[in-house]
Design an enzyme around this catalytic site. Structure first.
Site, short mmCIF file in Angstrom:
data_model
loop_
_atom_site.label_atom_id
_atom_site.label_comp_id
_atom_site.label_asym_id
_atom_site.label_seq_id
_atom_site.Cartn_x
_atom_site.Cartn_y
_atom_site.Cartn_z
N HIS A 155 32.34 -52.28 -21.17
CA HIS A 155 33.40 -51.72 -22.01
C HIS A 155 34.56 -51.22 -21.18
O HIS A 155 35.44 -50.52 -21.67
CB HIS A 155 32.85 -50.58 -22.89
CG HIS A 155 31.89 -51.08 -23.93
ND1 HIS A 155 31.00 -50.26 -24.58
CD2 HIS A 155 31.66 -52.31 -24.41
CE1 HIS A 155 30.27 -50.97 -25.43
NE2 HIS A 155 30.64 -52.22 -25.34
N ASN A 212 15.01 -42.77 -24.79
CA ASN A 212 16.01 -42.11 -25.62
C ASN A 212 15.49 -40.75 -26.06
O ASN A 212 14.29 -40.56 -26.20
CB ASN A 212 16.32 -42.99 -26.85
CG ASN A 212 17.63 -42.61 -27.50
OD1 ASN A 212 17.81 -41.49 -27.94
ND2 ASN A 212 18.57 -43.54 -27.52
C1 BV8 Z 1 33.42 -57.53 -30.02
C2 BV8 Z 1 35.20 -48.07 -25.30
C3 BV8 Z 1 34.13 -59.72 -30.65
C4 BV8 Z 1 35.90 -46.97 -26.01
C5 BV8 Z 1 33.53 -48.83 -26.78
C6 BV8 Z 1 28.69 -57.56 -35.04
C7 BV8 Z 1 28.12 -56.80 -36.04
C8 BV8 Z 1 28.70 -55.61 -36.47
C9 BV8 Z 1 29.90 -55.15 -35.89
C10 BV8 Z 1 30.46 -55.92 -34.90
C11 BV8 Z 1 29.87 -57.11 -34.47
N1 BV8 Z 1 30.64 -57.64 -33.50
C12 BV8 Z 1 31.71 -56.84 -33.30
C13 BV8 Z 1 31.64 -55.79 -34.15
C14 BV8 Z 1 32.61 -54.70 -34.24
C15 BV8 Z 1 32.34 -53.64 -33.19
C16 BV8 Z 1 31.08 -52.88 -33.49
O1 BV8 Z 1 30.03 -53.16 -32.92
N2 BV8 Z 1 31.21 -51.89 -34.34
C17 BV8 Z 1 30.06 -51.03 -34.65
C18 BV8 Z 1 30.53 -49.58 -34.71
C19 BV8 Z 1 29.42 -51.52 -35.93
N3 BV8 Z 1 32.24 -54.23 -31.86
C20 BV8 Z 1 33.36 -54.57 -31.20
O2 BV8 Z 1 34.47 -54.47 -31.67
C21 BV8 Z 1 33.16 -55.12 -29.78
N4 BV8 Z 1 33.93 -56.33 -29.67
O3 BV8 Z 1 32.31 -57.66 -30.44
O4 BV8 Z 1 34.33 -58.58 -29.85
C22 BV8 Z 1 34.85 -59.43 -31.93
C23 BV8 Z 1 36.22 -59.22 -31.89
C24 BV8 Z 1 36.91 -58.98 -33.11
C25 BV8 Z 1 36.19 -58.89 -34.32
C26 BV8 Z 1 34.79 -59.06 -34.32
C27 BV8 Z 1 34.14 -59.33 -33.12
C28 BV8 Z 1 33.70 -54.15 -28.76
C29 BV8 Z 1 32.83 -52.92 -28.69
C30 BV8 Z 1 33.32 -52.02 -27.57
C31 BV8 Z 1 33.91 -50.78 -28.19
N5 BV8 Z 1 34.26 -49.85 -27.11
N6 BV8 Z 1 33.84 -48.06 -25.77
C32 BV8 Z 1 35.79 -45.74 -25.17
O5 BV8 Z 1 34.68 -45.45 -24.64
O6 BV8 Z 1 36.82 -45.05 -25.06
S1 BV8 Z 1 32.09 -48.50 -27.60
C33 BV8 Z 1 31.54 -46.92 -27.34
O7 BV8 Z 1 30.27 -46.86 -28.02
C34 BV8 Z 1 31.20 -46.51 -25.91
O8 BV8 Z 1 31.41 -47.50 -24.94
C35 BV8 Z 1 29.70 -46.22 -26.00
O9 BV8 Z 1 29.03 -46.44 -24.83
C36 BV8 Z 1 29.34 -47.20 -27.03
C37 BV8 Z 1 27.98 -47.21 -27.60
O10 BV8 Z 1 27.63 -45.89 -27.89
P1 BV8 Z 1 26.37 -45.32 -27.07
O11 BV8 Z 1 26.59 -45.55 -25.61
O12 BV8 Z 1 25.12 -45.86 -27.66
O13 BV8 Z 1 26.50 -43.77 -27.32
P2 BV8 Z 1 26.04 -42.96 -28.61
O14 BV8 Z 1 26.67 -41.61 -28.54
O15 BV8 Z 1 26.23 -43.81 -29.82
O16 BV8 Z 1 24.45 -42.81 -28.41
C38 BV8 Z 1 23.95 -42.01 -27.35
C39 BV8 Z 1 22.45 -42.20 -27.38
O17 BV8 Z 1 21.89 -41.49 -26.29
C40 BV8 Z 1 21.80 -41.64 -28.65
O18 BV8 Z 1 20.83 -42.56 -29.10
C41 BV8 Z 1 21.12 -40.35 -28.17
O19 BV8 Z 1 19.90 -40.11 -28.86
C42 BV8 Z 1 20.82 -40.68 -26.74
N7 BV8 Z 1 20.79 -39.53 -25.83
C43 BV8 Z 1 21.55 -38.40 -25.89
N8 BV8 Z 1 21.25 -37.61 -24.83
C44 BV8 Z 1 20.29 -38.25 -24.11
C45 BV8 Z 1 19.99 -39.47 -24.74
N9 BV8 Z 1 19.07 -40.33 -24.27
C46 BV8 Z 1 18.42 -39.98 -23.14
N10 BV8 Z 1 18.66 -38.83 -22.46
C47 BV8 Z 1 19.58 -37.95 -22.92
N11 BV8 Z 1 19.79 -36.79 -22.26
#
Ligand code: BV8
Ligand code: ZN
Length: 242
Positions: free
Chosen positions: A122, A216
């Site tokens: 990313h 996780n």
């Molecule tokens: C793309 C940069 C082609 C920003 C980020 C297919 C199906 C559905 C949707 C889509 C699909 N394909 C594309 C999409 C749309 C979209 C998407 O997925 N949307 C989601 C919300 C449904 N994806 C995209 O747009 C991607 N592009 O596929 O291109 C395309 C193009 C056009 C149209 C269609 C397709 C691009 C995605 C990249 C987005 N950019 N980051 C920034 O950071 O400023 S994503 C952002 O979320 C971060 O990078 C982050 O890393 C990422 C994922 O989140 P997580 O890392 O999982 O973090 P989160 O807080 O969610 O979870 C933390 C976890 O840790 C939790 O589970 C928690 O329990 C756990 N935890 C907490 N503390 C601890 C722990 N575990 C262990 N120890 C601890 N101490």
């Protein structure tokens, strides 16, 4: 909390694996004090991801988007890698070309810890890209002057980060396909498994017969798909595994 039996089993799987691929998310950096995206202390709290981490938002209001990234850069600048990041560096030193690390994190903490066999799919919050000539450069200024411009062509700079609705870079997608298809063990650490395409990697690994282990704090939508789900903090569990 992960049981000793689960940890011993996970260690045995790792010991017998030939090629291991690791996928990390914001959870691995939570133990360094970097807020996650969707947790209770979630980063997005003040903004919804769709409102701020998208090309449309940048088009509409580059100042607001840069203010958000400056706030995050300031926040991340004082954070250090934690034992989970360090353990993955040790794994890389032991496993060399039999291991690859895919991270969704843009905080640069894996690089800071010393990981080299790494894809930051990313992007990286410490890199900026010119919206006109496309030149990418490392920039650690805090804060960046709001609406920073390219030293070469004076066009507006943007964070070198993949926003929602933007495709990942070809070479990252190729590398992810390659290391997911060739691994016999995928370790998924600290990701909520909602953002694609990374959210599809666990099932892609299962499809080619790899073992998938999840670390996780909580259960995730992928927990019922993986072979072993270790609940606990990454900084405690990852060093135990490796
Ligand atoms: C793309 C940069 C082609 C920003 C980020 C297919 C199906 C559905 C949707 C889509 C699909 N394909 C594309 C999409 C749309 C979209 C998407 O997925 N949307 C989601 C919300 C449904 N994806 C995209 O747009 C991607 N592009 O596929 O291109 C395309 C193009 C056009 C149209 C269609 C397709 C691009 C995605 C990249 C987005 N950019 N980051 C920034 O950071 O400023 S994503 C952002 O979320 C971060 O990078 C982050 O890393 C990422 C994922 O989140 P997580 O890392 O999982 O973090 P989160 O807080 O969610 O979870 C933390 C976890 O840790 C939790 O589970 C928690 O329990 C756990 N935890 C907490 N503390 C601890 C722990 N575990 C262990 N120890 C601890 N101490
Ligand atoms: Zn330029």
């Amino acid at each position: 909390m992960a049981t000793n039996d689960q940890i011993l089993l996970a260690r045995a799987h790792l010991a017998s694996a030939r090629n291991v691929t690791i996928l990390t998310g914001a959870g691995i950096s939570a133990d360094s004090g970097v807020p996650t995206f969707r947790g209770a202390d979630g980063l997005w709290r003040n903004f919804r991801a769709e409102d701020i981490a998208t090309p449309e938002a940048f088009e509409r209001n580059p100042r607001l988007v840069w203010e958000w990234y400056n706030w995050r850069r300031e926040l991340i600048a004082t954070k250090q890698p934690n034992p989970a990041h360090d353990a993955l560096v040790k794994l890389e030193q032991q496993w060399a070309d039999r291991m690859w690390l895919i991270t969704q994190n843009v905080d640069g903490l894996h690089c800071a810890a010393g990981s080299q066999r790494l894809s930051e799919i990313h992007g990286n919050i410490w890199k900026v890209r010119c919206t006109s000539c496309g030149v990418i450069s490392e920039n650690r200024e805090i804060p960046l002057p709001i609406l920073p411009t390219c030293p070469l062509c004076h066009a507006l700079l943007r964070p070198h980060i993949v926003w929602f609705g933007e495709s990942l870079r070809e070479e990252d997608l190729r590398r992810c396909n390659q290391v997911i298809r060739s691994c016999d063990l995928l370790l998924v650490i600290g990701t909520s498994g909602v953002v694609y395409p990374a959210a599809g990697f666990a099932s892609a690994a299962k499809d080619i017969g790899a073992l998938v282990i999840e670390i996780n704090l909580d259960s995730t939508p992928k927990s019922n798909l993986v072979d072993l789900s270790l609940q606990g903090r990454a900084k405690d569990l990852v060093p135990l595994l490796l």
